[in-house]
Motif scaffolding. Structure first.
Motif, PDB file in Angstrom:
ATOM      1  N   GLY A  41       0.832  -1.194   0.000  1.00  0.00           N
ATOM      2  CA  GLY A  41       0.000   0.000   0.000  1.00  0.00           C
ATOM      3  C   GLY A  41       0.866   1.243   0.000  1.00  0.00           C
ATOM      4  O   GLY A  41       0.654   2.191  -0.786  1.00  0.00           O
ATOM      5  N   ALA A  42       1.886   1.252   0.867  1.00  0.00           N
ATOM      6  CA  ALA A  42       2.807   2.391   0.924  1.00  0.00           C
ATOM      7  C   ALA A  42       3.711   2.439  -0.299  1.00  0.00           C
ATOM      8  O   ALA A  42       3.981   3.511  -0.853  1.00  0.00           O
ATOM      9  N   ILE A  43       4.171   1.269  -0.765  1.00  0.00           N
ATOM     10  CA  ILE A  43       5.082   1.218  -1.917  1.00  0.00           C
ATOM     11  C   ILE A  43       4.363   1.675  -3.189  1.00  0.00           C
ATOM     12  O   ILE A  43       4.914   2.433  -3.991  1.00  0.00           O
ATOM     13  N   TRP A  44       3.120   1.200  -3.390  1.00  0.00           N
ATOM     14  CA  TRP A  44       2.354   1.637  -4.556  1.00  0.00           C
ATOM     15  C   TRP A  44       2.115   3.145  -4.529  1.00  0.00           C
ATOM     16  O   TRP A  44       2.194   3.805  -5.558  1.00  0.00           O
ATOM     17  N   THR A  45       1.841   3.675  -3.341  1.00  0.00           N
ATOM     18  CA  THR A  45       1.607   5.118  -3.222  1.00  0.00           C
ATOM     19  C   THR A  45       2.845   5.902  -3.641  1.00  0.00           C
ATOM     20  O   THR A  45       2.762   6.876  -4.405  1.00  0.00           O
ATOM     21  N   GLY A  46       4.003   5.472  -3.149  1.00  0.00           N
ATOM     22  CA  GLY A  46       5.255   6.131  -3.532  1.00  0.00           C
ATOM     23  C   GLY A  46       5.514   6.015  -5.021  1.00  0.00           C
ATOM     24  O   GLY A  46       5.966   6.980  -5.667  1.00  0.00           O
ATOM     25  N   TYR A  47       5.220   4.856  -5.579  1.00  0.00           N
ATOM     26  CA  TYR A  47       5.420   4.623  -7.014  1.00  0.00           C
ATOM     27  C   TYR A  47       4.519   5.541  -7.846  1.00  0.00           C
ATOM     28  O   TYR A  47       4.955   6.128  -8.842  1.00  0.00           O
TER      29      TYR A  47
END
Length: 562
Positions: A196-202
């Motif tokens: 969830g956090a990684i996709w947001t950063g991406y």
């Protein structure tokens, strides 16, 4: 485009054959969670056949007392197993087919994601690397973790879906991306928690100043989580009615960290990850993957031209994620785990290898595209890339094996229930569980207070039980099933209240009173208000996504333009 992609998938099936060929043999493969996954898959399938949808209850676990297992565990792998079992396959073959499919499917989805970033040949080779990474083999052949295996296969497809929204925002692409994100989340909740956090950063990195792309991509991400409301909401609401809180800090307190040298390389073994085990499980990222990571660092530091590449910052992002994941696997990161307490739900810090895998795969694509640019002659390029493909496959040859094969024994054959919970800390067991009820796993119903003349089971399904009760005086009766919100009782067609599961005569079971006479008693597992609401949210979200994305899929088949 569709025909070319099908051709790539066919080639992936062939090239990944060495990885999954050991699954062709008869018998169940050894693995830490293999037996649990096979049994749960069969229970999930039986629940669907019994009309329980979405499945939330396992009727045979915990000595036949039942557990709300599927309220708290991932479901996508078991839906896939059930689809295969509906074709008259047994649970063992269903398990092995799903595991085997993860190799070519994970590689193919990685190819779809990376080919727009780096071109066909670099993406193809990077996707082959993704299929052959050691942690993938560890999940299949050592751990038998079907949840992580399926989630890792879907994961690149979610990045692909988000990329399409960012590159060309449309409602149809947003809907497709939402469905790919949802597929990852219900395959394994830990992937949903971390990514969830990684996709947001991406999304933030790739969208940059494109506000429309940012809005649509974030909508897709949130939509994906909303699609999983049927799983997320009940698991959070009913968590405190189980012992799931035991898991929150247990594994971190037990120091399930690894050393840096073991992440670089560790011998292959089939025991636990603790290096004190006789044959400890390998927690390595893979020497070939580290080679590509080193190549990325060299290119990033030495080539000024590469720093102007639009993919450079994405590479920097994935390299930072890789380093952060490695750091969190080491014991020196304990204060960070204490600070980020939700992360403790990951249980094993070395599980963050799934972040390392996706990070190193992206960086491999970057390096391979750089290499393809240097090699001008097609013959040399093809020769070098063929050699690298061979290296990727051969370097993993020690991981293509199974610890042992053995016949699957259904431990419920001589009793109505499985003699255990298939969990380490009994975490999915209702808090009112009584150990006394484990003693006799052969009864479906019993006297709780007073004594009946006759107690007979007529129907015993996942979500419906029917009994004949004959008594000459008022008595209390136990349906030998754990009480859980949603279980309701009818005596002769009239709703009857259940007693407090904490009461002494209840002993944590569905307990009710009947008067003198002959009675037909029915107990049903109904959907609670919370479950009905969350189901409705998911149904609306999923059907909405399918309805919006379908025209785009049809156009893709006709024109290959979407």
């Amino acid at each position: 485009m569709v025909k070319k992609n099908l051709l790539v998938l066919g080639v992936m099936i062939i090239l990944t054959f060495p990885a999954w060929k050991a699954l062709r043999h008869m018998g169940m493969i050894s693995g830490h969670d293999t037996q649990a996954a096979v049994f749960k898959g069969e229970e999930f399938f039986n629940a669907i056949k019994d009309g329980s949808f979405p499945p939330r209850w396992s009727k045979r676990l915990d000595f036949g007392l039942g557990q709300p297992t599927f309220t708290f565990t991932y479901s996508m792998p078991y839906y896939l197993m059930s689809a295969i079992m509906f074709l008259n396959s047994g649970p063992i073959w269903a398990f092995k087919i799903v595991m085997a499919a993860s190799f070519p499917c994970g590689a193919f989805f990685t190819f779809l994601w990376l080919k727009k970033h780096f071109g066909g040949l670099p993406a193809f080779l990077a996707s082959l690397l993704y299929a052959y990474l050691p942690y993938h083999f560890a999940n299949v052949y050592v751990r038998g973790d079907i949840g992580e295996t399926v989630a890792a296969a879907w994961l690149p497809l979610a990045f692909w879906g988000l990329d399409r929204v960012i590159d060309s925002p449309t409602p149809a692409k947003t809907a497709v991306a939402a469905l790919t994100v949802a597929a990852v989340i219900i395959s394994h909740p830990f992937y949903g928690l971390v990514f969830g956090a990684i996709w947001t950063g991406y999304i933030l990195l790739r969208s940059r100043k494109n506000i429309q792309a940012l809005k649509m991509a974030m909508t897709a991400l949130i939509w994906g989580y909303v699609c999983c409301a049927f799983y997320i909401i009940p698991s959070l609401v009913y968590k405190n009615m189980t012992f799931l809180s035991r898991l929150e800090s247990y594994f971190i307190e037990k120091q399930y960290f690894v050393t840096l040298d073991r992440i670089f390389y560790s011998p292959w073994g089939f025991d636990g990850a603790n290096e004190l085990d006789r044959r400890p499980m390998s927690v390595q990222a893979g020497l070939v993957a580290w080679g590509f990571f080193t190549g990325w660092l060299g290119i990033a530091l030495l080539s000024k031209k590469v720093r102007k590449d639009r993919h450079f910052y994405e590479g920097l992002y994935f390299s930072m994620l890789t380093v952060a994941a490695v750091f969190l696997m080491l014991s020196i990161s304990l204060p960070v785990w204490k600070l980020l307490s939700p992360m403790e739900n990951l249980q094993f810090p070395w599980r963050l290898l799934f972040v390392v895998n996706i990070g190193m795969t992206y960086l491999a694509g970057f390096v391979l595209r750089y290499l393809a640019g240097i090699l001008k002659q097609n013959k040399i390029k093809l020769l070098v890339f063929t050699g690298l493909a061979g290296l990727i496959i051969i370097a993993s040859r020690s991981y293509w094996s199974v610890g042992r094969y053995f016949p699957y024994v259904d431990l419920t054959r001589e009793a109505i229930g499985y003699p255990g919970t298939l969990t380490m800390l009994l975490e999915e067991t209702p808090v009112w569980h009584s150990r006394n009820q484990e003693a006799n796993p052969h009864n479906f119903i019993q006297n709780a207070e007073g004594r009946a003349i006759l107690l007979t089971m007529l129907v015993w399904k996942t979500n419906y039980h029917k009994f004949l009760v004959v008594t000459d005086k008022p008595i209390a009766v136990n349906d030998k099933t754990h009480f859980w919100p949603g279980w309701k009782v009818w005596v002769d067609g009239v709703a009857s209240p259940t007693l407090d599961p904490f009461a002494k005569i209840s002993q944590g079971l569905i307990t009710f009173r009947v008067g003198p006479g002959t009675h037909i008693v029915e107990t049903r597992l109904t959907e609670t208000g919370v479950e009905q609401t969350s189901d409705s949210i998911s149904l609306i979200s999923i059907f909405g996504a399918v309805a919006i994305s379908l025209p785009g899929v049809l156009r893709l088949k006709r024109h290959d333009t979407v």
